[in-house]
Design an enzyme around this catalytic site. Sequence first.
Site, mmCIF file in Angstrom:
data_model
loop_
_atom_site.group_PDB
_atom_site.id
_atom_site.type_symbol
_atom_site.label_atom_id
_atom_site.label_comp_id
_atom_site.label_asym_id
_atom_site.label_seq_id
_atom_site.Cartn_x
_atom_site.Cartn_y
_atom_site.Cartn_z
ATOM 1 N N GLU A 129 0.829 -1.210 0.000
ATOM 2 C CA GLU A 129 0.000 0.000 0.000
ATOM 3 C C GLU A 129 0.863 1.260 0.000
ATOM 4 O O GLU A 129 0.522 2.264 -0.637
ATOM 5 C CB GLU A 129 -0.933 -0.016 1.217
ATOM 6 C CG GLU A 129 -2.042 -1.062 1.089
ATOM 7 C CD GLU A 129 -2.874 -1.193 2.348
ATOM 8 O OE1 GLU A 129 -4.068 -0.841 2.312
ATOM 9 O OE2 GLU A 129 -2.323 -1.629 3.383
ATOM 10 N N GLU A 150 -4.343 -9.416 3.869
ATOM 11 C CA GLU A 150 -5.049 -9.102 5.107
ATOM 12 C C GLU A 150 -6.310 -9.929 5.338
ATOM 13 O O GLU A 150 -6.606 -10.328 6.472
ATOM 14 C CB GLU A 150 -5.408 -7.609 5.140
ATOM 15 C CG GLU A 150 -4.235 -6.674 5.366
ATOM 16 C CD GLU A 150 -3.514 -6.280 4.094
ATOM 17 O OE1 GLU A 150 -2.677 -5.364 4.132
ATOM 18 O OE2 GLU A 150 -3.778 -6.895 3.033
#
Length: 690
Positions: A129, A150
Site C-alpha cells: 500500500e 489481510e
Amino acid sequence: MMLHNPDEVVTRALVRQVNVPGLDRPAALITLDNGLDHRRPNTLGPAGLAGLDAAITEALAGEPAFVAVTGKPYVFCVGADLTAMPQLVDREQALEIGRTGHRIFARLRDSAVPTFAFVNGTAMGGGLELALHCHYRTLSGGAGPLALPEVSLGLVPGWGGTQLLPNLIGIPAAAQVIIQNPLTQNKMLKPKQAAEMGIADILLEPADFLERSLQWAAGVVTGEVTVDRPEVDRDMWDGVLYFARQLLDQRLHGAVPAAYRALDLLALAKETPFADGTAAEDEALADLILSEELRSGLYAFDLVQRRAKRPAGAPSADLARPVTKVGVVGAGLMASQLALLFARRLQVPVVLTDLDQARVDAGLSYVHSEIEKQVGKGRMDTGTAAKLLALVSGSVDKSAFADADFVIEAVFEDLKVKKQVWAEVESIVGPETILATNTSSLSVSDMAADLAHPERVVGFHFFNPVAVLPLLEIVRGERTDDAALATAFAIGKQLRKSCVLVSDAPAFVVNRLLTRFLGEIFAAVDAGTPPEVADAALDPLGLPMRPLALLQLVGPPVAHHVGGTLHAAYPDRFTVSDNLRRIAESGLPLMVDDEINPEIGKLLEVGSQPLTAEQVRQRALDALAQEARLMLDEGVVAEPQDLDLCMILGAGWPFHLGGITPYLDRTGTAQRVTGRRFLPAGVASSPAAD
C-alpha cells in the site's frame, strides 16, 4: 494516540541525496531498514511510521527532483507490525492505526514533487500500500512475493489498498488480489505477474535494479519516459462485485467478515472520494481489529510462519545423515508425485520400482509429462528439465536401491504388503539407509517390528496433491531413533514442507480428526438426515469445502479403509458406515457438477430419526473436541498448536477459525465437552472476552 508497542523492531527510514545524470537537482532516496537480515523483514509499527513521516519531511525539505522509497536487500516492506494487535481492546486506538497510516502515506500521494516506489523485494500488506501511494513504481524481477493478504488474517487492507488498487489495475484484478488470493491458501504474486497486472510501471533486472530505477525515474521527471496506463473499465464494476459476492456466499456462507467488508470497500472505490473511502477503511479496520476472527487469524499466521519452521520435538539437525540417492517403492500416482518432488528439491538421483515394466513406464511417463507441462508454462527452463529427466529412472528390480540413502514406499495400504516390501528392501540396502513409509493410517511400529533394524523406519505422511499441500506428518515409531528422525526432518525441510512430529497412533493427526468429523456427518445420514442437510450443516464455519466434497476428494474407498482402521483401534468412537461402504463399492461419484449425485440416494439405507443442521453441526464439533483432547492426552502431538497447524496445512482449515482449538474454545464447546479450554485465556482470543 497510537498503541505503544515496546516489542516493536523499529524500521528506520534513512534519507540520502543521490545525484542522477540528467537532473539539475539531487533526488531524495528513502531506504526502509530495520537493521536485521532478510529473515526479519521491514514492518511499520508506531515508531516506524513516525520515522517514515520524519523522513518524508526531511526529503521534501531538500527540494529534490523526486522522492523515492526503497527497502533493504531482498525486502521492501511487509506492512504493519501486527504483534501488538491482539492486545488491543480500545476502538479509538484501533481507529488511530488506520488514520496514522493514511495520513503519512497520503503525503507521498499528494506530493507536488514526483514520488516513486523502487520495490526491490518482498512487498506485502501495508508495504504494498505504501508503494501504491507513490506516483510511479519500479519492480525488481528478483523481488519476493507481492500480496495484500489481510483478508486471510481477518483484516482488510487498511492503508488505502482497497481504494487505490482497483483504480490502478481494474476491479477484476483487484478483487483477485484483495479477496480471492488470500482465501486461496494465501496465494501471492510473483514480480512478473504483478507487472503484467499493472501494479508496477516497469519490471527491471535485479542485478542493477537501483541504478536502473534511478535512471528510469529521471526519465519520467524530464519527460523522456512516458508512463501509459490503460483506462480502468467502470462499466463492469458492479457486475464483478455482484458475482464475487455470490461466490463468497457459496464458499463462506457469511463466515469471514473481513471478506465481505473488503467487498464493500471495493464497491466504494468506484466513485467515492478518496478521503471518504479511506475513512471507511479506518472504520472497517477498527471493527476487525477488535474481532475474534483477527485473533484467530494472527494465531494461525504465527503457527505457519514460526512454529512450522521450528518443529516441536525434532532432534538436532546435526544427527541427520546425508542423502545422495532416493528410492521410491511403487510407481502409481502418489509414488510418481513423490519421485518428481524428491528429484526437484533434493537434486539427487531418484529411482522408481514396481511389479512390472508397464507400471514403471507409466510412473516415468507421469514424471516426464509434469516436467514438460512446467516447461510449456514457462515455469522451468529446458536445462533444468533435462537435468530432472536424467535424475529420475525406473526399474523392476529393487536391487536398484542398493546405494540409496533413503527409500520411501507408497504401495497399497495393507500392513502385510508393506511388511513384505520392507523385508525385501532391507535385504538390499545398507544398515543406515532410512526407510520411510507414506502410510496414512497404519502403524509404523508394526510395519518395522520384524526388521533387523527397526530403528531406521519412520513415517513420512504426505498429503495429496503432494506438490501443493505443505504439511508433512513425520511419525516416530516405538523404536525409531533420533538419526532417522533427524534425517526425515532435514529432508522435509529440503522438500519445503512444514513438518510436524507425531507419535505412532492410528491415522496420526489429520486423518484421525477428519475421519471422526466425517463419521458424524455419515452417522447423521445413516439416522435419516437428508444428505444435503448433513452436508450443509457446517456452512457457518466457512470451511474450504463441504464434507461430501471433501470425501469425494479423499475418495470413498480410502475414507472407508481409514475408517475401518480407526474403528478397529477405537470402536466406541469410530463407527463403520454401511452406507459409506455401499458408496465406496459402487464406484459412483459423490458429487456431480458440485451437487450431490442423485444416484447416491438410491444406495442409502437410513433410519427414521433425522437431525437438524444445528444438531449435526454440534455433534461434529463435540466429536472434534473430544478427539482432540484424547489425542493430546495420548501424546500424539506435543501441544494443541500442533493439532491446529496440521489441520491448517493438511486440511485447509481456515485461518479465521485459527485451526480447530481456538474455535472450540471460543464457542464454549471445549469447556462443555472436555471440562477445560485447549489454549490459555488470551491466546487466539480477546483479553476482554476472557
